[in-house]
Every structure is written in C-alpha cells, then in structure tokens.
Enzyme design. Structure first.
Site, PDB file in Angstrom:
ATOM      1  N   LYS A 139       0.827  -1.201   0.000  1.00 51.20           N
ATOM      2  CA  LYS A 139       0.000   0.000   0.000  1.00 51.20           C
ATOM      3  C   LYS A 139       0.864   1.254   0.000  1.00 51.20           C
ATOM      4  CE  LYS A 139      -3.563   2.528   2.521  1.00 51.20           C
ATOM      5  NZ  LYS A 139      -4.618   2.483   3.567  1.00 51.20           N
ATOM      6  N   HIS A 276      -9.304 -29.213 -34.706  1.00 48.62           N
ATOM      7  CA  HIS A 276     -10.270 -28.238 -34.189  1.00 48.62           C
ATOM      8  C   HIS A 276     -11.059 -28.801 -33.012  1.00 48.62           C
ATOM      9  CE1 HIS A 276      -9.239 -25.340 -37.187  1.00 48.62           C
ATOM     10  NE2 HIS A 276      -9.592 -26.128 -38.179  1.00 48.62           N
TER      11      HIS A 276
END
Length: 524
Positions: A139, A276
């Site tokens: 922070k 595919h």
C-alpha cells in the site's frame, strides 16, 4: 519520491532460497537487517549481523511464532507517509523507525494441503503476519519496496529502489496475497466444509510465460494461465522439446487430444488425432505405429495439420510414420532417441512430453465465461462399465460388438455434440461432430467412413459391422436408421427419449443389438 535508498530491511521468509545472498549484498550497502525466527538464524549462521524483530518492537515473539510482526513499530514503519508532518510526528513520538524494504514469502499453505497434512497442520500454515506486512508495504509503495518472489531479489540488492520497480513489486505482492487468500478460501469452502459450489468461488491463475502471439483469431489477444496448486499433468506443464511457441488454438486442440488419450492411459497402444478440438481418428492396436496408421486412415484429410496424442512413449517407427504429413503438435508421455532425432528434422512440429497422463476420472470444476458471469460445473468424469449397460433389444451384442460399443462411447464423450461415432475392431470408422441434429451427424460420419474406404482402396467402409455411439438419446428413429444404412450392427446410447420404444422397435426390425448407458455426454 522516485528513487529511495534502503536503510532498513525486514526479512522474513519461509523459502530461504537466495536470502543469504540478498542479505549479504544489502549489508554490504550499509542496510540494517531486521529479521524473525528461522530467517534470522539462517542469516546469523552466514555471519551476518541481524537485529531481532523482538528488539525492534520491544515485544518477544510469542505463541509459537504466531505473534511477532503484528505490532505498531512494524506496521507504523511500513505505512507511514514519510513527507506527511503528522505521520512524522507520530513516528517520533512513539519511536517508530522507517522500514524501506520488506522481503517476505508466505507459509507454504498449498504445499501443506498437497502433501495430505491433517487439518491442524493445514490451519497452522495459514500465514497472518506475512500477508499483513506484504499489504502494508505494498500500500505504501511510494516509499517502501515489497519483495515476495526470490526472482526479484536482484531488483533491490543494490540498496536503492525506483518508483517504477516499487509499483511493479506492489502489484505482484497484492496478486500474491490474493492468490494465497483464494487458496485458503477454496480449501475451507470446498475441502473443509465440503461445498462443491461455495457462495464465493475464488479462482486464481498465474500467467505462464509471455502473451501468446494472438488468440483464436489474429485480431484477438491471448495468454496461457496455469491454475495455482494444481499438479495435474497438462499441456501447459509439458516439456516442449522443439518447435515454435504454442498458439491459443494449439493449446486448445492439444488439451482436447490429451483429455481423450488419458481415457486410454491403461489401455494397449493408442493414438488420437484431433482437429479443431474434435477427434478425427482414434485407434488401439498392438503397437503405436499400427495404432497411428489405423487412426490416420479414418480421416486422412482432416489429419493434415492436426494434433496427435499417444498413450505410450514414442518410438522411431511411429515417429517416422507421423512425419509423413504436416502435423502441428505431438503429445506423448515420452520419446526415445530415434523419435527425437526424426522429429528434430521437422522444425515446425511441436513435440510435448507430459511425463504422465492425467487421470480421466479426477475431480475438478470446469468454468466458462458468459456475458455477465461464469458457468461452473464439475468435470465430465462419467464412465460406464459393461455391468452398467442395459440391453434393450431382442438381440444381445456379441463380445466384439460390446467392446466396439464401449470404445465408440469413450470417444463420443470427447466429440462436440451432436456426436455420432462408428467404431470397429478398436478403431474409429467415422466421426460426426457438432451438427444441429443427430441425423446429420450420423450421415456425415457414414460419408466420412465411405470416403476413407475409397481413398484406402478397401472393399467396403469400416462402418459395415461396426458399433455406433450417440452421445445423447436418439429423439427419433431416423438417426438410428441412418446408422443401419451405414452398416452398423450394434448401438450404444443413453436412452431416455419419449420415443425410446420407437427406436428400440427400429433396432429390432433391423436385427441390431442396442444397449442403454443411462448417462449422456453432451460436449458444447
């Protein structure tokens, strides 16, 4: 402030990798070292001067180390805004010294769970002080650098940190604590409380490598993320021996091939060819080379540019056969020297060695994003055994028909719905995938089988005398009649249609044997 010298560093790590070298470098720059427990001992054993955290706080480490860094003199030193007059006054009043660098890695919670530890040990490995320090430092990254990964030690070893580095380290730190808390939340919800779908489902992923070249199409962006704490052998964890980086479609198709070949991990030599994300040929035989040739013969057109997976280490004979056409990716548990040498001559072929195959019956969740949310379901780990089958026709299947039924059924589970699979003698004869109705899938699969026979010069397609699997029930008899026309003599399907009697009657009229599984395998 952009560049900040490190005057005091707090080091507290469970993974000691590289920490002595980092501490030595910092000490050489005049940085005061503050540390805790085992880390302090490791640094002293290396001959470094270390200040105990208890000396800094004026409080001893207590409660088996549970309470040592949760103190205002630690978090005040991390959170104070250095150029804020009120903050500076509080620091002076309470004799709080600034801490410019924090090096922390957290208790090994996921590793503790993975080794099968009991509940008390798992809970004891929930780090409290570590994440608190990480968040405080992150922070206040304008003034404090936070390092949570030994790979980043070099960034701070010189004793000075830049704002850009502190920002990047802070982002990584918050990601680290988010993933850590996510793992804990998942364990409490899904393991400890037994909730398959807890009210909140944290999913934490770690990007593996750089972004992919593009996504499913060139205008899309993509990356591969590995699931944290998941030891399942997968495409992302495989060792890539050769070939250019995998594309998005390579990952997707190779995963489809791996999931299907895993169904045969304890079977005779088996080869899967995927295009595919749909299998276009699957076969089991006495050798891998024979399995490949039989799988390839099922659909020689679709196999071009496809993905191949095998359930045994690759040998030279099989590798030579595979290199006869262009193949995108080959997936195998391992490969011998001859196979490696043959593939090396095909620079565009990617060879992935998984070391093992995943357990097809493993638990897990499958998630799919939709607009506004995610759909989450358990994996399709459903399997049927001969004892699970219900014969619904007048004629019983022969032993060979039953084996072909189960083979076709296993493959149909991995074919996009609506799925129809013909199989004979341990090899696919024709695969119909992804059609909007089951009749068209049955016709397409039969047409492919005839085309394969014409190309191979066979006297008849392999659908003659085959078994046919349908991933869901036949809603009408027409799909079954298409299979009869193709020459199938046995059928495996879930059953459950309101017209089952009509379909059974059609099978009886044609002299077919048909079994119901009571389980369907939609795959969308």
């Amino acid at each position: 402030m952009t560049s900040i010298p490190v005057r005091r560093a707090l080091l507290s790590v469970s993974d000691k990798t590289g920490i002595v070298d980092l501490a030595t470098a910092l000490s050489g720059k005049g940085v005061e070292l503050v540390s805790t427990g085992g880390t302090a001992k490791a640094l002293r054993d290396a001959g470094l001067t270390v200040r105990d955290i208890s000396e800094l706080t004026g409080f001893p480490e207590m409660m088996d180390g549970r309470v040592k860094t949760l103190h205002p003199k630690v978090h005040g030193g991390l959170l104070a805004v250095r150029d804020d007059a009120a903050h500076a006054a509080s620091m002076a009043e309470h004799q709080i010294g600034a801490i410019d660098l924090v090096v922390v890695n957290l208790y090994p919670f996921e590793a503790t769970v993975a080794k099968g530890a009991d509940r008390d040990e798992v809970v004891e490995n929930i780090d409290i002080g570590g994440p608190s320090m990480v968040r405080s430092a992150a922070k206040n990254h304008a003034y404090v650098a936070i390092v949570t990964d030994p790979a980043d030690y070099a960034l701070v070893a010189e004793g000075t940190t830049t704002l850009n580095d502190r920002k990047r380290l802070a982002a990584k730190a918050f990601a680290t604590t988010a993933a850590y808390d996510g793992a804990i939340a998942r364990w409490f919800g899904q393991v400890d409380q037994g909730e398959r779908f807890p009210a909140t489902l944290p999913i934490t992923l770690r990007r593996a490598g750089e972004e992919l070249r593009y996504g499913e199409n060139p205008h899309q962006h993509a990356a591969f993320y590995a699931a944290t704490g998941d030891a399942t052998p997968g495409i992302g964890q495989a060792r890539q021996v050769q070939g250019k980086a995998l594309s998005y479609n390579n990952y997707n198709d190779a995963d489809a091939a791996l999931e299907l070949i895993a169904e045969f991990r304890d079977a005779d030599p088996t080869c899967v060819i995927v295009k595919h994300a749909n299998p276009c040929g699957v076969a089991t035989a006495a050798t891998l080379a024979e399995a490949y040739e039989a799988a390839f013969a099922c659909d020689t057109v679709s196999a071009f540019g496809g993905i191949i997976a095998v359930n045994r280490p690759l040998d030279g004979v099989t590798a030579k056969a595979i290199t006869g056409i262009f193949t995108e990716v080959v997936v195998a548990p391992d490969a011998d020297a001859e196979a490696l040498a043959l593939f090396a001559a095909k620079k565009n072929l990617r060879l992935l060695l998984t070391g093992a195959l995943p357990d097809p019956a493993r638990d897990g969740l499958f998630a799919k994003s939709i607009a506004g949310g995610w759909l989450v379901q358990s994996r399709d780990a459903g399997r049927v055994l001969p004892a699970d089958l219900k014969v619904v026709t007048k004629r019983q299947p022969t032993e060979q028909e039953l084996a072909d039924c189960l083979f076709a059924w296993t493959i149909a589970k991995h074919v996009k719905s609506n799925a129809i699979v013909y199989a004979k003698g341990g090899s696919t004869a024709g695969v119909g995938a992804g059609q909007m109705n089951r009749l068209e899938s049955a016709r397409i699969a039969a047409w492919k089988a005839k085309d394969a026979a014409d190309k191979a010069g066979w006297g008849e397609p392999r659908t003659i005398g085959s078994a046919v699997a349908s991933d869901a029930f036949f809603p009408f008899a027409d799909g079954l009649l298409a299979a009869v026309e193709a020459g199938a003599t046995a059928v495996i399907q879930p059953g459950g249609s309101i017209r089952d009697d009509e379909v059974i009657a059609a099978a009886d009229a044609a002299g077919l044997a048909m079994v119901f599984t009571g389980m369907r395998h939609f795959r969308h």
